[in-house]
Motif scaffolding. Sequence first.
Motif, PDB file in Angstrom:
ATOM      1  N   GLU A  54       0.827  -1.208   0.000  1.00  0.00           N
ATOM      2  CA  GLU A  54       0.000   0.000   0.000  1.00  0.00           C
ATOM      3  C   GLU A  54       0.861   1.257   0.000  1.00  0.00           C
ATOM      4  OE1 GLU A  54      -3.808   2.016   0.313  1.00  0.00           O
ATOM      5  OE2 GLU A  54      -3.170   0.022  -0.297  1.00  0.00           O
ATOM      6  N   LEU A  55       1.898   1.259   0.804  1.00  0.00           N
ATOM      7  CA  LEU A  55       2.775   2.427   0.889  1.00  0.00           C
ATOM      8  C   LEU A  55       3.502   2.665  -0.426  1.00  0.00           C
ATOM      9  CD1 LEU A  55       4.173   1.767   4.477  1.00  0.00           C
ATOM     10  CD2 LEU A  55       2.517   3.534   3.816  1.00  0.00           C
ATOM     11  N   TYR A  56       4.028   1.601  -1.032  1.00  0.00           N
ATOM     12  CA  TYR A  56       4.716   1.748  -2.316  1.00  0.00           C
ATOM     13  C   TYR A  56       3.740   2.121  -3.438  1.00  0.00           C
ATOM     14  CZ  TYR A  56       9.383   0.118  -0.945  1.00  0.00           C
ATOM     15  OH  TYR A  56      10.638   0.017  -0.393  1.00  0.00           O
ATOM     16  N   ALA A  57       2.529   1.580  -3.410  1.00  0.00           N
ATOM     17  CA  ALA A  57       1.553   1.844  -4.467  1.00  0.00           C
ATOM     18  C   ALA A  57       1.121   3.307  -4.498  1.00  0.00           C
ATOM     19  CB  ALA A  57       0.325   0.952  -4.283  1.00  0.00           C
ATOM     20  N   ASN A  58       1.157   3.961  -3.339  1.00  0.00           N
ATOM     21  CA  ASN A  58       0.676   5.336  -3.237  1.00  0.00           C
ATOM     22  C   ASN A  58       1.766   6.363  -2.974  1.00  0.00           C
ATOM     23  OD1 ASN A  58      -2.440   5.032  -3.251  1.00  0.00           O
ATOM     24  ND2 ASN A  58      -1.734   3.436  -1.862  1.00  0.00           N
ATOM     25  N   GLY A  59       2.999   5.895  -2.772  1.00  0.00           N
ATOM     26  CA  GLY A  59       4.063   6.844  -2.487  1.00  0.00           C
ATOM     27  C   GLY A  59       3.913   7.488  -1.131  1.00  0.00           C
ATOM     28  N   TYR A  80       2.370  -7.088  -2.587  1.00  0.00           N
ATOM     29  CA  TYR A  80       0.994  -7.590  -2.618  1.00  0.00           C
ATOM     30  C   TYR A  80       0.967  -9.070  -2.979  1.00  0.00           C
ATOM     31  CZ  TYR A  80      -1.212  -2.919  -2.405  1.00  0.00           C
ATOM     32  OH  TYR A  80      -1.658  -1.679  -2.006  1.00  0.00           O
ATOM     33  N   LYS A  81       1.809  -9.471  -3.931  1.00  0.00           N
ATOM     34  CA  LYS A  81       1.823 -10.873  -4.348  1.00  0.00           C
ATOM     35  C   LYS A  81       2.302 -11.779  -3.219  1.00  0.00           C
ATOM     36  CE  LYS A  81       3.148 -14.032  -8.034  1.00  0.00           C
ATOM     37  NZ  LYS A  81       3.217 -15.161  -7.096  1.00  0.00           N
ATOM     38  N   ARG A  82       3.334 -11.347  -2.506  1.00  0.00           N
ATOM     39  CA  ARG A  82       3.830 -12.149  -1.389  1.00  0.00           C
ATOM     40  C   ARG A  82       2.746 -12.312  -0.327  1.00  0.00           C
ATOM     41  NH1 ARG A  82       9.695  -9.958   0.381  1.00  0.00           N
ATOM     42  NH2 ARG A  82       9.346 -11.574   1.959  1.00  0.00           N
ATOM     43  N   ALA A  83       2.027 -11.228  -0.056  1.00  0.00           N
ATOM     44  CA  ALA A  83       0.957 -11.290   0.946  1.00  0.00           C
ATOM     45  C   ALA A  83      -0.217 -12.119   0.434  1.00  0.00           C
ATOM     46  CB  ALA A  83       0.498  -9.879   1.303  1.00  0.00           C
ATOM     47  N   GLY A 103       5.291   7.933   2.327  1.00  0.00           N
ATOM     48  CA  GLY A 103       6.475   7.726   3.162  1.00  0.00           C
ATOM     49  C   GLY A 103       7.660   7.167   2.406  1.00  0.00           C
ATOM     50  N   VAL A 104       7.439   6.700   1.179  1.00  0.00           N
ATOM     51  CA  VAL A 104       8.502   6.181   0.323  1.00  0.00           C
ATOM     52  C   VAL A 104       8.211   6.637  -1.098  1.00  0.00           C
ATOM     53  CG1 VAL A 104       8.997   4.118   1.701  1.00  0.00           C
ATOM     54  CG2 VAL A 104       7.211   4.026  -0.043  1.00  0.00           C
ATOM     55  N   LYS A 105       9.201   6.496  -1.977  1.00  0.00           N
ATOM     56  CA  LYS A 105       8.969   6.836  -3.375  1.00  0.00           C
ATOM     57  C   LYS A 105       8.026   5.817  -3.988  1.00  0.00           C
ATOM     58  CE  LYS A 105      11.350   7.669  -7.757  1.00  0.00           C
ATOM     59  NZ  LYS A 105      12.664   7.710  -8.458  1.00  0.00           N
ATOM     60  N   ARG A 106       7.043   6.304  -4.734  1.00  0.00           N
ATOM     61  CA  ARG A 106       6.089   5.393  -5.366  1.00  0.00           C
ATOM     62  C   ARG A 106       6.825   4.432  -6.297  1.00  0.00           C
ATOM     63  NH1 ARG A 106       0.618   6.877  -8.846  1.00  0.00           N
ATOM     64  NH2 ARG A 106       0.735   5.092 -10.260  1.00  0.00           N
ATOM     65  N   ASP A 107       6.496   3.153  -6.177  1.00  0.00           N
ATOM     66  CA  ASP A 107       7.148   2.115  -6.969  1.00  0.00           C
ATOM     67  C   ASP A 107       6.130   0.995  -7.199  1.00  0.00           C
ATOM     68  OD1 ASP A 107       8.680  -0.100  -7.913  1.00  0.00           O
ATOM     69  OD2 ASP A 107      10.490   0.770  -7.031  1.00  0.00           O
ATOM     70  N   ASP A 108       5.512   0.989  -8.382  1.00  0.00           N
ATOM     71  CA  ASP A 108       4.466   0.008  -8.666  1.00  0.00           C
ATOM     72  C   ASP A 108       4.991  -1.423  -8.670  1.00  0.00           C
ATOM     73  OD1 ASP A 108       2.632   2.042  -8.871  1.00  0.00           O
ATOM     74  OD2 ASP A 108       2.607   2.091 -11.061  1.00  0.00           O
ATOM     75  N   ALA A 109       6.225  -1.605  -9.147  1.00  0.00           N
ATOM     76  CA  ALA A 109       6.796  -2.958  -9.188  1.00  0.00           C
ATOM     77  C   ALA A 109       6.972  -3.511  -7.779  1.00  0.00           C
ATOM     78  CB  ALA A 109       8.131  -2.944  -9.931  1.00  0.00           C
TER      79      ALA A 109
END
Length: 353
Positions: free
Chosen positions: A115-120, A134-137, A122-128
Amino acid sequence: MRLTLAFLLCAAISLVAPASAQVSPTPAAPEKPAAAPAKPAPAASPKVRPTTAAKKAAPSPLPAATPAPVETPDDPNVDLVFGAFQRGLYKTAFDLATKRVQEKGDPKAMTMLGELYANGFGVKRDDAKAADWYKRAADAGDREAMFELAMLRIAGRGGAVNRQEAARLMASSAKLGNPKATYNLALLYLGGEVLPQDVRRAAELMRLAADAGNPEAQYALATFYKEGTGVPKDLEKAARLLQQASLAGNVDAEVEYAIALFNGTGTSKNEAAAITLLRKAARQNNPIAQNRLARLLASGEGMPVNKIEALKWHTIAKTAGKGDPELDQALSTMSAEDKAKADIAVRRWLSTK
C-alpha cells in the motif's frame, strides 16, 4: 446493461447517479497525524461506474523525517503498523511493517508495504515493489492483498495488464469475504468481457457485498431492484437499499433516495426529508441534485419559490454539464438585478471549489 472493462481503468469505485426522476416544475505532512486515504472499491448497469487500480492520486513523496515515537500500548493486540498508517505516520508505518516482515513474515505487514509503495506514502512510489509485496501477501492468504494486486493487474501497474489473473485474484478475495472484491467481481460478471456475462450471478454477488455493508454495492443493487436487473423488480427493496447507502454517505444514493422520498416511490412520501437530502448532495457538488433542487426552487414545490437560488444552482449544474432547457426558459424572465445576485452567488460558490 454492459459494463466495459475500459471503466475499470478509472480512478476509484463510485457510482454514477441516474438522471431519471419524476421531480419536475439532486496526506499528509511528514509525520503529522493525517486522515488515512479511502480505499478504492469497479459499477453496475448503465448507471454504475467501477473501481479501478489507479486508486487515489499519489501525493508527493514525503521527505525523510525522523519518525515520531510510537508508544508501546498496554494491549499487545493493538496493531501499531495500521495505527501509524491511520494517523498519517507513513514512514513509521513503513519501518514497523518492514521489521514485522523480517521478524515474523506477517502477510498483513506485507500488504501494508504494498500500500505504501503503491501510493508513495512515506517512500517513493514504486508500482513494481507494490505488486511484489501484494503478491507475497496474497500468496500467504491475505484477502486485501489479493484485491489490491487484482486492481494493479487490471490497470497494468507494476506489470503487464492481466485481466484473467485479476479475475482469479478477485474471486479468491471475495471467497474470503472481502466486500470490495465481491462488489468488483459482480461488475466483471456484469460486463461480460473478462468473465462470461451472468446478470443473476452479478446480482447475487452484489447482495453479498451489500449485506456486508458496502455502500457502492447497496446503491448498485438498488438499481438492480429498481429496473428488475437479475432480480424481480421491487421498488420497496430498492428504496431500503438507497436509504442504507445514503446513510453510509454515498452521494449518488442520497440523490436517488431523495427522489424516491419526494415522489413516494417504494417508500412513504416525505418532501421535507427529500429536500434536505437534495441540499446535502448539491453542496457536495452533485450536478443531478443541483438540477433537481433548482427545479423545486423555481416551481415552489415543497418549498417557497426562490428564483435567485434556483438560478444559482441551475448555473452551477450547467458548469458540470447538467443543462436544463426548461429551467433556462422558466428563469429567463428574471430581472437583471436578480440575475446579477445569482451570478455573484455562483462565482462565490465556484471560487471555493
